[in-house]
Scaffold this active site. Structure first.
Site, PDB file in Angstrom:
ATOM      1  N   ASP B 385       0.807  -1.212   0.000  1.00 39.40           N
ATOM      2  CA  ASP B 385       0.000   0.000   0.000  1.00 39.40           C
ATOM      3  C   ASP B 385       0.846   1.269   0.000  1.00 39.40           C
ATOM      4  O   ASP B 385       0.512   2.245  -0.673  1.00 39.40           O
ATOM      5  CB  ASP B 385      -0.906   0.040   1.244  1.00 39.40           C
ATOM      6  N   VAL B 386       1.941   1.232   0.723  1.00 37.13           N
ATOM      7  CA  VAL B 386       2.699   2.466   0.911  1.00 37.13           C
ATOM      8  C   VAL B 386       3.442   2.904  -0.345  1.00 37.13           C
ATOM      9  O   VAL B 386       4.006   3.986  -0.389  1.00 37.13           O
ATOM     10  CB  VAL B 386       3.696   2.346   2.087  1.00 37.13           C
TER      11      VAL B 386
END
Ligand SMILES: NC(=O)c1ccc[n+]([C@@H]2O[C@H](COP(=O)([O-])OP(=O)(O)OC[C@H]3O[C@@H](n4cnc5c(N)ncnc54)[C@H](OP(=O)(O)O)[C@@H]3O)[C@@H](O)[C@H]2O)c1
Ligand SMILES: NC(=O)c1ccc[n+]([C@@H]2O[C@H](COP(=O)([O-])OP(=O)(O)OC[C@H]3O[C@@H](n4cnc5c(N)ncnc54)[C@H](OP(=O)(O)O)[C@@H]3O)[C@@H](O)[C@H]2O)c1
Ligand SMILES: NC(=O)c1ccc[n+]([C@@H]2O[C@H](COP(=O)([O-])OP(=O)(O)OC[C@H]3O[C@@H](n4cnc5c(N)ncnc54)[C@H](O)[C@@H]3O)[C@@H](O)[C@H]2O)c1
Ligand SMILES: NC(=O)c1ccc[n+]([C@@H]2O[C@H](COP(=O)([O-])OP(=O)(O)OC[C@H]3O[C@@H](n4cnc5c(N)ncnc54)[C@H](O)[C@@H]3O)[C@@H](O)[C@H]2O)c1
Lengths: 377, 458, 97, 377, 458, 97
Positions: B385-386
């Site tokens: 996600d990051v």
């Protein structure tokens, strides 16, 4: 008749340790020594009487002291406690004779053979009897924990959605046993650690813990692993150089000591003035007066600029379980070689016995103490 | 004289082996080729004094031929781009195979009093050399982009097999018929071999070419070895056989590095990478640890983006080891920590501190996001996600608006994860499909160990 | 040469080739392929002999082709290998031991 | 006219945080917002007024509140503080409306637009505004430090000449943000750490910190990353299974919570009875009643068997520097998207604004709070 | 028939190489000897059909000789104690050398129409074989304790050199004189070679014998290879030469492991360990990281004793990596922490915890001291005082009476340290000089990395 | 056999022997020495031939000695090596990958 070793409650204020823990008690029983314990002596260290198997529990300290051959204490007994002892019996403890001349005098009168554990020489063979080391290790650990607890910020670095927190800087002054342990513990918590000691060999030791050594231009290593005292000029120079480093510290832990002397005053008020308002000083040297001139032993005070100066006494006692365990083990390692088949057999030529002997058969054997007392008389 | 020639051949053979041995270790590889070169020159010079060479014409022809072949190859080899090397190797190798085949042809045309073994080996060498010749040229054409299509049709394998069998039968006939065979059959034999070499190569896709080239290389070696026997030349026998056996092993190693058996490469028509790359939807492209190691080892700046997967795999110690190795090679390495990487605030800090990563190479999002554009390799370890660009680009994404690490801006992105698992927010990540992203599958700890050991070998 | 002796030589040479390669790191695969490609350029020696004792025009033709090709193999193989191996130049970077 | 944001001192007892730190103040100035600060508002968090560059320092909170467009607080203001505010201005803070209905009512009366930070939804985009997470992280760290400080023994293992000290076991119950941070910190200090949560996905998270997950047969994951409440039977089973593990703990840190509900009582007296006398319980859930039935929020008490139960309130405030920094950052991340060219531009359709809005234009926008107040009325 | 024999020899030669290759890796070593054995049987059986064997008597003699030699060697080899193995190798090797020499003698006596090369190689093989024969027997006698004295006298080397030169001159005479040499000169030649073998071996001490035996083994190989040429037997040529070259390399490696050049072993008369072993001082013996890796990888139990040096080098992470690798190979690994290792109480604990070593494999002195006796390898990393046996044995030592880790009780001890640095207490450590101790010099972190990478390769 | 061919064989064999040994761990030194000792037991084949074509009594004597010694070399070498290598028996230990 078997040898009787007795343990009574510590009566000094705030003292939570006990001279023998259940494990060591069992070890004594194993070598044929019977252990007598004052009821609840281990309670503050979380050793209930019930945990001491095969130990004779006796209600009153006086009754107990009157029947044992060897009385073991953590701290020096009071004069009353000495009075309760048998003439000619043995006393082992951290006696700090120079602080309690009256007790020593009474011990001498009663021809008690007394051993001061803090006098045990620092030779390899005696490492396992070294109460200074074992208790200093506890104190060093605790100092770092106290520092973390008192500090108004985090020790470690933390990258979070609400910003990145920069790690705290911990500076340790005096890298003996306690200092090293404080370094290790602060490092574990994620702080950036720097440390300073006058003895140059500590540099490698500091680095062996992954911390950074502060190197000044001054050195002061003395004999036998201890530091020597510095001249006035030297001290001034040291202070100034150090102050610059200390100004960057969030937590300052000081442990510098010179045996038998008041602690060196390394942190003058000026240095504290230069520190951050959030900074915390843990002055482990408080026992011998403190490394900071502002230190009030036993107190926690806040300096005008917000710096908190915590100067706890008897820190080891705040981790009573393990401090007691280690102390007891030291005592056992000290005493057991003197016991042959359940009988005491003291070899007064043995270096360890010779050096740690305080009083014996009505004589004060420890030079400095005798001089001090005779001077008084 | 004869003794001197033989001695030269002997020394050349020794130098070839010595050179090859040196070439098999990175530190000495460059010396290796030089030594082998010395051997080659020695052998070539000595051959001018060979007893069986006669006639001025022949001498002249030899010198002219060497000049032509040598000059063309030398100059083309000098100026070709580094990225085009593989096809050049194919080309030169094909020439070697062709040379062996031509030797066989000369000897067979000449019917130069060979005994059965010699004649048989001449035929076998000729067959193999011819296949290597035409096959290598096709491989060259494909890699060079001259021949773009991968030709496939039904029953192709059956046809190929038939062609091969017929060629072999012809060869047997020639070998067994003493000097009784006609030029015609010889011609057909070589022609068929040429055709077969082409047929077996056209269906193989571009991505598999290196393996195929290696195989042809081994075949050329063998052919040379056999012709060496025919010409009673132990140096050729040894050099050829050494190359043949080394080449087969190398082929196997290369196929293994691609995680496929050789048979699969040669016969299944599976590895068509040209077709795949044009697929618009994009695809995740896998990469080998060893290649990642080379990329990083020769990079200027590497940024590492750890995520929850690194924590799950407890790979932090390995990663730090890897970083230290890269640092030793003067690569600048930085850690980029996203504010919500992992599952708790400061998750990555705790782990990196545990591994002993010093604070001064750890950067947070604001500090490092500008730097990705100048980063050669971004290594994403179990983060998802990051680094998901959807947070910037896709307003419908649940993570839209979250600041992310701009890993996608760097020149190369390597993503370590176990498979197709989603991140915490359960959405796809387009970064994984980007052109400059390669996936390195596996448990982060295992993969990191592999990187550590392969970086050592670079 | 006696066939059996040739067999010995083939066996030993094959073993040697195998041994030399067996512990090679992945990044050397391509340079090594190229290097061994150069080494079978020794076919040049054979081609020279073949052309050298060629009699008929046809033989000469094939011999001529053989030498051209073989020379190309040797020369090209060398250049290309040399260039590939350039990146293993001992640089300021520490060598892995 | 530029937007004015104001910060006043926190008046709640023991509160040391401040809603804006110097860094965030500067950030506000950068986006064209002027910041007003009550004198000494940051003092307890070690931010002197002088550290706030370009900020207007105002002596009196009342004066300040009367002139700002947005008032930012850490905790909910008192009714008096609300009175000092301009009608129709904005208030941002951790408002815990259900605990202070009177303040909410007054906010509503004054048509103040108030945002409760704890109501910010837990979506990816809002992570940087999540004060619950940021303050919980601080609390989790601090809990482990407190545990280490209160414990009468060492956390790490130590092999010394005076015997080997076995490491302490720390058990963490409730593995949310605070629990994870407590695990990480205790592990750092060398303790053996085990942890338990009803949500099964925490197992992997616990292991990702190198600790051991306690797995019971009961699961209670709810929606949105929060836990659901357990049935009575389930709770009993949980308690019993857990008690066995807890009996081995030297330090027990409990952080279990179910949003908007009193904390689950996971540690009944019986469980405490089964613990070691040296054990220490840090009940971080004290704020919502505590996870232990014996917990007295805000107090530290010693159970009959010697177990110490420490139930601190407002733990984050004990690390005021970083707690304030993170809080301020959260606020900034929350407020700055609403400011376009120095003007407030609220988009009441935005999920974050919608969900965190407590009162607006004389209406109570938060469902539960309105019901509670209307029920009262 | 002839073809079958040749084929058998060919296969045998192949099996020898294959077997030797397998023997060079611990995992496959046992298969190796079996394959080589198969080759030997094949070759021997085939030889019964050899064309040049004639006469029933000869057949009978062959069978009787094989029976005698085979039986005696087989039974003696079976029952000898493991500790006496080296001298048995010497004995059997000497027999091989003798056999090669005897073959040379037969051929030279028979004057069986050899060309010059053959005759010369027969002589050289005979010389080498004879030296290996008598030298090996002396080596055997010394190790077996039959011959206890190491004979040395002034000018010994001069005398030896003269003997050798005279023998060589005789050999040259024989080789160059076609069939004109008499039996007498042949006799003297072999006699002198025998004597020289004895003379060169007597001054060498017992500790150096393994190196010397290895040298004789290589010589025997060479002799066999040369006689193989004389008898036109490629299998003998190959087997002999392979052994010869392998043997020389092995000799060099063994000498290196003892930290001495071969010349020193052979000529300096320095390495008299019989004398030395009684000498209390002993010497420190170095070892290579790769060898330590093999030792540990094949051990059942490894105990690691970390000390201050590990802390100084900050090697804890590497060490833990090493341990994990060993654990993967099912080696039991334990850490033994001495109470005062390092420079502060719990110093080692802090570091090991930092590296992530779980508590349950960390043992303190009381728990582990009994276990050293059953430990295969104790790895001492930068520890010194805490494993110094002087604490138990030498009442004058400043550390006398301090409890120590009984590392010296384990089967093998490997000590990692940078050099000859003393520990905290500044005294010598006799453990480092023990017979079963090997020193692995270098910074603990660097050495540990090396171990990590070499264990991977085992 | 032609001398130059013999030289090729010697060279290849020597290289082979060298390569096989070059990466051997120290603990295998002694077993390998013993194993190669066994391998030159192939001298038995030569001894058999020598004795087989021996004519005079003297030749026979030396031939006989040669066979005895060679047989001893082979048989003893095998037994001893086999016993030494017993300690490398594949145990329950995992093989390296
Ligand atoms: N930091 C916080 O405070 C916090 C708190 C709660 C939630 N979050 C959320 O957590 C997420 C964190 O992002 P992230 O990028 O760190 O993680 P992530 O998005 O959860 O992605 C982790 C990736 O690691 C891979 N992985 C898991 N185990 C692995 C292993 N053993 N080896 C290799 N790869 C492995 C998974 O893919 P495979 O399964 O294919 O391997 C997965 O895609 C964010 O969405 C954040 O909002 C953060
Ligand atoms: N634990 C405590 O509380 C405490 C406190 C004070 C004193 N001591 C004393 O400290 C000693 C501890 O014993 P020990 O065995 O741990 O240590 P030691 O006896 O001091 O020996 C350490 C050894 O490590 C080697 N070394 C140093 N740096 C190295 C590196 N970078 N890489 C590899 N090797 C390195 C040194 O040899 P080279 O120089 O050759 O490398 C040295 O011989 C005891 O004598 C103890 O009494 C202990
Ligand atoms: N021989 C042994 O076995 C043994 C046993 C225990 C300790 N020791 C050694 O003795 C040393 C001292 O032990 P300790 O902890 O009891 O010492 P300590 O408590 O007496 O002193 C603490 C430290 O303060 C330092 N110090 C003194 N004056 C200072 C000044 N002006 N500025 C800065 N630092 C100053 C000292 O150098 C010392 O390191 C230790 O380093 C340890 O290595 C040896
Ligand atoms: N989506 C996001 O970006 C985001 C942001 C912050 C937090 N979160 C997630 O939300 C979760 C909860 O966060 P929190 O720390 O604020 O939670 P919390 O403070 O509400 O609760 C703490 C923990 O107690 C546990 N718990 C509740 N009842 C229990 C019981 N009976 N027994 C044992 N444990 C019990 C809960 O499962 C929770 O893990 C976190 O795990 C985090 O991953 C997500």
């Amino acid at each position: 008749m078997t040898l009787k070793v007795g343990v009574i409650s510590e009566t000094a204020e705030g003292e939570r340790r006990v001279a023998i823990d259940p494990l060591v008690a069992k070890k004594f029983e194993k070598i044929g020594v019977s252990v007598l314990l004052e009821a609840n002596a281990g309670k503050d260290a979380h050793f209930d009487d019930a945990m001491y198997a095969d130990v004779e529990v006796i209600d009153s300290a006086t009754k107990l002291s009157g029947q044992v051959d060897v009385l073991i204490k953590v701290q020096i007994p009071t004069v009353a406690e000495v009075d309760a002892m048998q003439n000619g019996s043995i006393l082992i403890g951290t006696l700090l004779a120079h602080k309690y001349p009256d007790v020593v005098a009474r011990l001498n009168e009663k021809k008690i053979t007394s051993f001061a554990m803090e006098l045990v020489p620092r030779i390899a063979r005696a490492q396992s009897m070294d109460v200074l080391s074992s208790q200093a290790a506890v104190a060093g650990y605790k100092a770092a924990i106290m520092g973390a607890d008192l500090a108004p910020g985090f020790f470690p670095m933390l990258t979070t959605a609400a910003g990145t927190i920069r790690p705290s800087k911990v500076i340790v002054i005096g890298v003996g046993v306690a200092g090293l342990q404080a370094i290790a513990t602060a490092k574990r918590l994620g702080a950036i650690v720097e440390a300073y000691d006058v003895r140059p060999e500590t540099k490698e030791q500091i680095e062996s813990l992954g911390a950074k050594a502060i190197v000044l231009e001054i050195s002061a290593s003395g004999e036998g692993g201890y530091a020597r005292e510095l001249s006035d000029d030297e001290r001034k120079q040291q202070q100034q150089e150090l102050a610059e480093y200390i100004a960057t510290a969030d937590v300052l832990i000081t442990t510098a000591a010179v045996p038998g002397r008041p602690a060196p005053k390394i942190i003058p008020e000026m240095t504290v003035d230069g520190m951050k308002s959030r900074a915390v000083i843990i002055d482990l040297a408080a026992e011998s007066g403190g490394n900071c001139t502002l230190t009030q032993p036993g107190e926690t005070m806040t300096h005008s600029n917000g710096v908190v100066i915590h100067a706890p006494l008897n820190v080891a006692s705040q981790v009573p379980i393990h401090a007691s365990e280690m102390y007891a083990k030291n005592i056992f390692n000290f005493l057991s070689p003197m016991i042959k088949e359940g009988e005491l057999a003291l070899d007064f030529d043995d270096e360890i016995i010779k050096t740690s002997l305080l009083t014996h058969e009505g004589e004060i054997k420890h030079e400095a103490t005798r001089k001090q007392l005779e001077g008084e008389a | 004289m004869d003794f001197m020639i033989k001695a030269s051949y002997f020394i050349a053979a020794g130098l070839f082996i010595y050179g090859l041995k040196k070439m098999s270790s990175p530190a000495s590889a460059r010396d290796g080729i030089v030594w082998a070169g010395v051997g080659m020159i020695l052998a070539t010079l000595a051959t001018f004094f060979h007893e069986s060479i006669h006639g001025l014409t022949n001498y002249l022809l030899i010198i002219i031929a060497i000049a032509i072949g040598g000059y063309l190859a030398w100059t083309s080899g000098k100026k070709v781009a580094m990225t085009d090397m593989p096809q050049m190797v194919a080309l030169y190798n094909g020439m070697g195979g062709g040379a062996a085949a031509a030797i066989a042809a000369v000897e067979l045309i000449q019917r130069s009093g060979m005994n059965f073994t010699e004649q048989a080996l001449a035929v076998v060498g000729g067959l193999i050399g011819t296949i290597a010749f035409s096959g290598s040229l096709i491989a060259y054409a494909k890699l060079q982009g001259i021949m773009r299509k991968t030709i496939r049709f039904p029953m192709q394998q059956l046809l190929n097999a038939s062609a091969f069998i017929i060629t072999v039968i012809l060869g047997l006939v020639i070998a067994f018929s003493g000097t009784d065979y006609g030029l015609g059959i010889l011609f057909i034999f070589f022609l068929l071999a040429l055709v077969f070499g082409v047929m077996m190569t056209v269906p193989i896709g571009g991505a598999d070419m290196p393996v195929v080239i290696s195989l042809f290389n081994a075949l050329t070696g063998l052919a040379v070895g056999f012709e060496g026997y025919v010409l009673d030349n132990p140096a050729m026998m040894i050099a050829g056989t050494v190359v043949g056996s080394a080449g087969f092993l190398l082929t196997q190693l290369m196929a293994k590095a691609m995680n496929r058996p050789i048979s699969n490469v040669l016969f299944s028509n599976f590895g068509d990478a040209t077709g795949k790359a044009q697929d618009v939807s994009g695809s995740m492209k896998e990469i080998e640890a060893s290649d990642v190691s080379v990329m990083m080892a020769f990079a200027q700046k590497v940024v590492i983006v750890p995520g929850y997967g690194m924590a799950v795999a407890q790979a932090q110690h390995k990663i730090w080891e890897l970083v230290k190795q890269l640092q030793e090679r003067n690569v600048t390495v930085k850690f980029a920590i996203h504010p919500v990487a992992g599952r708790m605030p400061g998750h990555m800090n705790v782990l990196l501190a545990e591994a002993g990563v010093p604070y001064d190479i750890i950067y947070d999002l604001d500090e490092i996001n500008e730097e990705f554009a100048t980063t050669d390799v971004t290594l994403v370890i179990g983060a998802n996600d990051v680094v998901n660009p959807a947070a910037r680009t896709d307003p419908n994404s649940p993570i839209f608006g979250m600041p992310i690490l701009n890993a996608d801006k760097s020149k190369n992105i390597i993503v370590i994860k176990r498979g197709k698992g989603k991140g915490f927010s359960g959405i796809e990540n387009h970064l994984f499909f980007a052109d400059n992203t390669r996936m390195l599958y596996g448990d982060a700890q295992a993969v990191a160990s592999e990187l550590v050991s392969t970086v050592k070998e670079v | 040469m006696e066939g059996i002796i040739a067999l010995y030589i083939f066996m030993l040479a094959a073993f040697t080739g195998y041994e030399v390669i067996s512990k090679v790191p992945v990044i050397l695969h391509t340079p090594l392929m190229s290097g061994s490609n150069f080494i079978h350029g020794i076919v040049l020696v054979g081609a020279m002999v073949a052309l050298g004792h060629a009699g008929s025009k046809l033989e000469m033709l094939f011999g001529f082709i053989a030498v051209i090709l073989a020379a190309g193999n040797a020369a090209g193989g060398y250049v290309v290998t040399e260039r590939m191996l350039e990146m293993f130049k001992p640089s300021d970077k520490k060598e892995s031991k």
